[in-house]
Design an enzyme around this catalytic site. Structure first.
Site, PDB file in Angstrom:
ATOM      1  N   TYR A   1     -15.753  13.923 -17.362  1.00 13.60           N
ATOM      2  CA  TYR A   1     -16.006  12.487 -17.344  1.00 13.60           C
ATOM      3  C   TYR A   1     -17.119  12.205 -16.335  1.00 13.60           C
ATOM      4  O   TYR A   1     -17.166  12.799 -15.259  1.00 13.60           O
ATOM      5  CB  TYR A   1     -14.722  11.749 -16.973  1.00 13.60           C
ATOM      6  CG  TYR A   1     -14.882  10.277 -16.729  1.00 13.60           C
ATOM      7  CD1 TYR A   1     -15.437   9.442 -17.703  1.00 13.60           C
ATOM      8  CD2 TYR A   1     -14.487   9.718 -15.524  1.00 13.60           C
ATOM      9  CE1 TYR A   1     -15.590   8.090 -17.476  1.00 13.60           C
ATOM     10  CE2 TYR A   1     -14.626   8.356 -15.285  1.00 13.60           C
ATOM     11  CZ  TYR A   1     -15.187   7.547 -16.260  1.00 13.60           C
ATOM     12  OH  TYR A   1     -15.341   6.205 -16.024  1.00 13.60           O
TER      13      TYR A   1
ATOM     14  N   ASP B   1      -7.316  16.963 -15.582  1.00 14.02           N
ATOM     15  CA  ASP B   1      -7.364  15.613 -16.134  1.00 14.02           C
ATOM     16  C   ASP B   1      -6.843  15.688 -17.571  1.00 14.02           C
ATOM     17  O   ASP B   1      -7.462  16.298 -18.443  1.00 14.02           O
ATOM     18  CB  ASP B   1      -8.801  15.096 -16.096  1.00 14.02           C
ATOM     19  CG  ASP B   1      -8.923  13.647 -16.573  1.00 14.02           C
ATOM     20  OD1 ASP B   1      -7.996  13.153 -17.234  1.00 14.02           O
ATOM     21  OD2 ASP B   1      -9.955  13.023 -16.286  1.00 14.02           O
TER      22      ASP B   1
ATOM     23  N   ARG C   1       0.825  -1.214   0.000  1.00 11.18           N
ATOM     24  CA  ARG C   1       0.000   0.000   0.000  1.00 11.18           C
ATOM     25  C   ARG C   1       0.857   1.261   0.000  1.00 11.18           C
ATOM     26  O   ARG C   1       0.418   2.326  -0.436  1.00 11.18           O
ATOM     27  CB  ARG C   1      -0.951  -0.023   1.212  1.00 11.18           C
ATOM     28  CG  ARG C   1      -2.004   1.082   1.215  1.00 11.18           C
ATOM     29  CD  ARG C   1      -3.215   0.688   2.044  1.00 11.18           C
ATOM     30  NE  ARG C   1      -2.855   0.078   3.314  1.00 11.18           N
ATOM     31  CZ  ARG C   1      -2.588   0.772   4.423  1.00 11.18           C
ATOM     32  NH1 ARG C   1      -2.648   2.092   4.414  1.00 11.18           N
ATOM     33  NH2 ARG C   1      -2.292   0.139   5.540  1.00 11.18           N
TER      34      ARG C   1
ATOM     35  N   LYS D   1      -6.085   4.286 -20.122  1.00  7.73           N
ATOM     36  CA  LYS D   1      -6.314   4.713 -21.498  1.00  7.73           C
ATOM     37  C   LYS D   1      -5.002   4.767 -22.286  1.00  7.73           C
ATOM     38  O   LYS D   1      -4.354   3.749 -22.476  1.00  7.73           O
ATOM     39  CB  LYS D   1      -7.044   6.052 -21.485  1.00  7.73           C
ATOM     40  CG  LYS D   1      -8.239   6.140 -20.536  1.00  7.73           C
ATOM     41  CD  LYS D   1      -9.297   5.071 -20.771  1.00  7.73           C
ATOM     42  CE  LYS D   1     -10.617   5.339 -20.072  1.00  7.73           C
ATOM     43  NZ  LYS D   1     -10.598   5.268 -18.615  1.00  7.73           N
TER      44      LYS D   1
END
Length: 396
Positions: free
Chosen positions: A108, A180, A55, A205
């Site tokens: 988005y 973004d 983590r 992406k």
């Protein structure tokens, strides 16, 4: 290294502590058995330590993050399990109850849910600006504004935000900016060059590029990324070792892929403009795009994303024809996501329907005849032929 193509192959190797040309996958949760208490304490408390606990970080994630930071021109980067993990972690590392956020009308869809539903639950106010109107951002700012959240080009309507203007506006007011950059990729655009503080990506992406992983990334200064890392420890959005490895592998060909995708998308967009059944084409590289001049100022390439609006006597006929086209495409898959080597086409009004009211869809520039297209690396003649035969079905 001075060229992106070389950096993509050779950056970040300091984290590969083996002689292997390709770094191994560190498929373990606990990376570090300390020799003494002092070393353990250092590893446990050092931000983004690559050899402590999953983590906190892992070696391949550290190597991949260093490479993406170099691509975006930032001091550091932090990988997350998904693009939304990157967005939510970045935003939540900046805002607190009582703060005000300025966002855009077009984002988005999952980011819209964060902005419109989740943040207000925690006492954060959100206002929305018209990203194509610089003055709209000035008007939206309040005394308690701590964050301006941007997305350019926006999903799905490919509207642009003037990064230099908003960056300067925010810096003058002491407001943090997050952008973004998923639709563009750092090959085509680097928001940090225009004064933006934090850059986020859905690395699922273009960065990954092969539709075989989910990941996100936060890019910024060392201080910003360390703060986001502390927030991520609580939110738990760590990226799995295998996905880190896949992302690094995908990045090696990013420049080559994006170059071909840019070329294909612009050629396809130009072809669409000549088709009588296509009412409108939205692509940043076309002179007909309402913000083409801005695109040329802040983008080095115009992305593989475009939207077309199928013509019809009314929106009902546009919808029927759009569905006909989708149902008859053979190369373009009707599938979620974008930015991979394969070409995709989707109907935004259907995808966004559960998240947007009719008024919200209108503000976001979405109508029932619109198709969002993610262009891949296939041969351009085959891509054009696919849409040519699908459009012909509307006249059958």
């Amino acid at each position: 290294m001075s060229h992106i193509e070389t950096d993509l192959i050779h950056s970040g190797k300091t984290f590969n502590n083996t002689p292997a040309v390709v770094p191994p996958i560190y498929q373990t949760a606990t990376y570090y058995a300390a020799d003494n208490a002092v070393d353990y304490a250092k590893a446990a408390t050092e931000a983004r330590h690559p050899y402590f606990y999953h983590r906190h970080g892992n070696p391949v994630s550290s190597q991949t993050a260093e490479l993406i930071a170099r691509l975006e021109g930032t001091e550091a980067a932090l990988l997350t399990a998904t693009g939304m993990a990157a967005i939510s972690t970045a935003v939540l590392s900046v805002v607190k109850a009582g703060d005000h956020v300025v966002a855009q009308h077009s984002h988005y869809s999952a980011a819209n849910i964060l902005l419109k539903e989740l943040l207000p639950q925690f006492g954060v106010e959100v206002s929305f600006a018209d990203q194509s109107d610089n003055a709209s951002f000035d008007k939206a700012i309040k005394a308690n504004t701590t964050l301006i959240y941007l997305e350019t080009p926006s999903n799905p309507n490919l509207a642009l935000t003037d990064l230099a203007y908003v960056g300067a506006l925010a810096q003058k007011a002491g407001i943090t900016t997050v952008c973004d950059n998923t639709f563009a990729s750092p090959i085509n655009q680097r928001p940090g060059d225009f004064g933006i503080d934090i850059v986020v990506h859905s690395a699922t992406k273009y960065l990954g590029g092969h539709s075989d992983l989910t990941a996100g990334v936060i890019c910024g200064s060392q201080a910003v990324v360390d703060k986001a890392w502390k927030k991520l420890l609580s939110l738990g959005g760590a990226l799995a070792p295998f996905d880190s490895w896949l992302l690094l592998r995908g990045l090696r060909t990013l420049s080559l892929r994006v170059r071909q995708i840019n070329e294909n998308a612009l050629a396809l967009a130009r072809w669409f403009e000549k088709q009588p059944l296509v009412k409108r084409v939205l692509h940043c590289g076309l002179p007909s795009h309402p913000q083409h001049g801005l695109a040329k100022q802040q983008m080095r390439g115009f992305t593989g994303m475009l939207c077309v609006e199928i013509d019809g006597e009314d929106e009902q006929e546009q919808f029927a024809r759009a569905q006909t086209v989708l149902n008859h495409l053979r190369i373009f898959a009707n599938a979620a996501s974008l930015g991979g080597v394969e070409s995709l086409a989707v109907h935004p009004a259907s995808m966004w329907g559960m998240h947007h009211s009719p008024e919200q869809k209108q503000k976001a520039g979405i109508n029932d005849g619109m198709l969002r297209i993610s262009v891949g690396i296939e041969h351009i003649e085959d891509l054009i032929a696919d849409f040519e035969q699908a459009l012909a079905k509307c006249s059958d």
